[in-house]
Design an enzyme around this catalytic site. Structure first.
Site, PDB file in Angstrom:
ATOM      1  N   GLY A 126       0.843  -1.198   0.000  1.00  0.00           N
ATOM      2  CA  GLY A 126       0.000   0.000   0.000  1.00  0.00           C
ATOM      3  C   GLY A 126       0.875   1.242   0.000  1.00  0.00           C
ATOM      4  N   PHE A 127       0.294   2.339   0.471  1.00  0.00           N
ATOM      5  CA  PHE A 127       1.048   3.603   0.459  1.00  0.00           C
ATOM      6  C   PHE A 127       2.298   3.515   1.335  1.00  0.00           C
ATOM      7  CE2 PHE A 127      -3.183   5.147  -0.810  1.00  0.00           C
ATOM      8  CZ  PHE A 127      -2.819   5.766  -1.989  1.00  0.00           C
ATOM      9  N   TYR A 128       2.133   2.969   2.536  1.00  0.00           N
ATOM     10  CA  TYR A 128       3.275   2.892   3.456  1.00  0.00           C
ATOM     11  C   TYR A 128       4.323   1.920   2.911  1.00  0.00           C
ATOM     12  CZ  TYR A 128       5.472   3.138   8.117  1.00  0.00           C
ATOM     13  OH  TYR A 128       6.324   3.368   9.171  1.00  0.00           O
ATOM     14  N   ARG A 143      -6.483   3.981   9.109  1.00  0.00           N
ATOM     15  CA  ARG A 143      -7.741   4.519   9.641  1.00  0.00           C
ATOM     16  C   ARG A 143      -8.336   5.578   8.727  1.00  0.00           C
ATOM     17  NH1 ARG A 143      -5.894   8.285  14.648  1.00  0.00           N
ATOM     18  NH2 ARG A 143      -3.777   8.673  13.934  1.00  0.00           N
ATOM     19  N   VAL A 196       4.812  -2.018  11.505  1.00  0.00           N
ATOM     20  CA  VAL A 196       4.265  -0.657  11.437  1.00  0.00           C
ATOM     21  C   VAL A 196       2.742  -0.647  11.468  1.00  0.00           C
ATOM     22  CG1 VAL A 196       6.245   0.124  10.068  1.00  0.00           C
ATOM     23  CG2 VAL A 196       4.140  -0.389   8.934  1.00  0.00           C
ATOM     24  N   SER A 197       2.105  -1.793  11.224  1.00  0.00           N
ATOM     25  CA  SER A 197       0.641  -1.843  11.177  1.00  0.00           C
ATOM     26  C   SER A 197       0.068  -1.373  12.509  1.00  0.00           C
ATOM     27  CB  SER A 197       0.173  -3.273  10.887  1.00  0.00           C
ATOM     28  OG  SER A 197       0.890  -3.821   9.805  1.00  0.00           O
ATOM     29  N   ASN A 198      -1.082  -0.724  12.443  1.00  0.00           N
ATOM     30  CA  ASN A 198      -1.716  -0.169  13.649  1.00  0.00           C
ATOM     31  C   ASN A 198      -2.815  -1.058  14.205  1.00  0.00           C
ATOM     32  OD1 ASN A 198      -0.577   2.324  14.491  1.00  0.00           O
ATOM     33  ND2 ASN A 198      -1.333   3.290  12.621  1.00  0.00           N
ATOM     34  N   ARG A 200       7.811  14.414  13.817  1.00  0.00           N
ATOM     35  CA  ARG A 200       6.686  15.373  13.804  1.00  0.00           C
ATOM     36  C   ARG A 200       6.891  16.471  14.843  1.00  0.00           C
ATOM     37  NH1 ARG A 200       2.062  10.724  13.027  1.00  0.00           N
ATOM     38  NH2 ARG A 200       1.946  10.897  10.757  1.00  0.00           N
ATOM     39  N   HIS A 226       2.144   4.750  20.626  1.00  0.00           N
ATOM     40  CA  HIS A 226       1.774   5.446  19.388  1.00  0.00           C
ATOM     41  C   HIS A 226       0.260   5.627  19.430  1.00  0.00           C
ATOM     42  CE1 HIS A 226       2.324   6.959  15.422  1.00  0.00           C
ATOM     43  NE2 HIS A 226       1.638   6.013  14.825  1.00  0.00           N
TER      44      HIS A 226
END
Ligand code: NAI
Ligand code: PYR
Length: 318
Positions: A13-15, A91, A127-129, A160, A184
């Site tokens: 996907g994007f990530y 999300r 990295v998945s949430n 960030r 996170h």
């Protein structure tokens, strides 16, 4: 130039796709493998990335592969030094990361079991949430030693915070140092006492009110991007963070980064995956570093540990 190492990115996907491209563009690896359950998606993206090599001037080859939830196609990840797991839903506006837990747990468990079967020596970067819980689940599902499974969040949240401070003051990001620990999620712990601008403490250059505002903006950094995009979540800064972690592991760099790591007594906290500073090397986390924290920051870190501990205990049943 000598290239060595193989990194697999699961989920195109994007990530995942931006992580694969960043890794290939470093031009230090033999191979980057990109996989996805959607037929042809990873192969198409890999072909596109390889076609960019003559323009961008890198030789690392990207291999795309379709994998099934039955484990088909996973042979391609054999021999990976690092596997980055990005598979899972992002999300939508109004959702919390925790709203993804049931769906993503099924995906991450299946992926992790196949990683253990086909790349048993790999270091796994999740990295998945929701990140802290999916990292704990990946460790359970792989059965790997805890130092060989870690999560990406602190690098992103710290970046960030740094960007927020630099924009507030109109200074280069390179002149700002910040740190973000904890979960996170709601119990993220930006650490103002470790923030400096041109070597000066943050409290010398900003009022407490502005610092509090920047801390809050950092905690909501992911949601701020989701609200603007409306159809998915951030991936440029997140992929930069995951790619840097994978690179540090492959290069056995021994650099200290904020990551989600298993904590075993450091800061007086035990038995939980938590955002802390850790040294990364070929075996994953080689050492958790006890950061200097104020009393209030340490209390916030302890609160974060308790909040994620309960949820991490539940993931085995998902
Ligand atoms: N830890 C962090 O700091 C961050 C975490 N994330 C999380 O990363 C995940 C991915 O985000 P995006 O790439 O933006 O989502 P996306 O929807 O663009 O991509 C997810 C990909 O996973 C694939 N996938 C689903 N099940 C799979 C399986 N069993 N095996 C292989 N691939 C599978 C999908 O086909 C899709 O291509 C989300 O859970 C998101 O919340 C996103 C940004 C930051
Ligand atoms: C999606 C996510 O976790 C983030 O952007 O922070």
């Amino acid at each position: 130039m000598a290239r060595s190492g193989k990194v697999t990115v699961v989920g195109a996907g994007f990530y995942g796709s931006t992580t694969a491209l960043r890794l290939a563009e470093y031009d230090i690896l033999d191979e980057v493998v990109l996989t996805d359950v959607v037929e042809g998606k990873a192969e198409g993206l890999a072909l596109d990335m390889n076609q960019s090599r003559p323009i961008e001037g890198f030789e690392t080859r990207v291999t795309g592969a379709t994998t099934g939830t039955d484990g088909s196609g996973y042979e391609v990840i054999a021999g990976s030094d690092v596997v980055v797991i990005t598979a899972g839903l992002p999300r939508k506006p109004g959702m919390s990361r925790m709203d993804l837990i049931e769906t993503n747990a099924k995906i991450v468990r299946g992926v992790a079991e196949n990683v253990a079967r086909h790349a048993p020596e790999a270091v796994v970067v999740v990295v998945s949430n929701p990140l802290d819980e999916m990292t704990a689940l990946a460790q359970l599902a792989t059965g790997f030693p805890k130092n060989r499974v870690l999560g990406q969040a602190g690098m992103l949240d710290t970046a960030r915070f740094t960007n927020n401070v630099a924009e507030e003051l109109g200074v280069p990001v390179g002149s700002v140092k910040t740190l973000t620990l904890g979960s996170h999620g709601d119990t993220m712990v930006p650490v103002p006492s470790r923030c400096t601008v041109d070597g000066k403490p943050l409290t010398d250059v900003l009022s407490q009110e502005r610092i509090d505002h920047l801390v809050e903006r950092t905690r909501n950094g992911g949601a701020e991007v989701v609200a603007l995009l409306k159809t998915g979540s951030a991936y440029y800064a997140p992929s930069a963070a995951a790619a840097r972690m994978a690179r540090a592991i492959v290069e056995d760099a021994g650099v200290v980064m904020p990551v989600c790591a298993w904590v075993d007594g450091e800061h007086g906290i035990s038995g939980v995956y938590l955002g802390v500073e850790a040294e990364l090397g070929r075996q994953g986390v080689t050492r958790v570093v006890e950061s200097e924290l104020s009393e209030a920051e340490l209390a916030a870190l302890e609160e974060a540990a308790e909040a994620v501990r309960a949820k991490q205990a539940d993931v085995k049943d998902l």
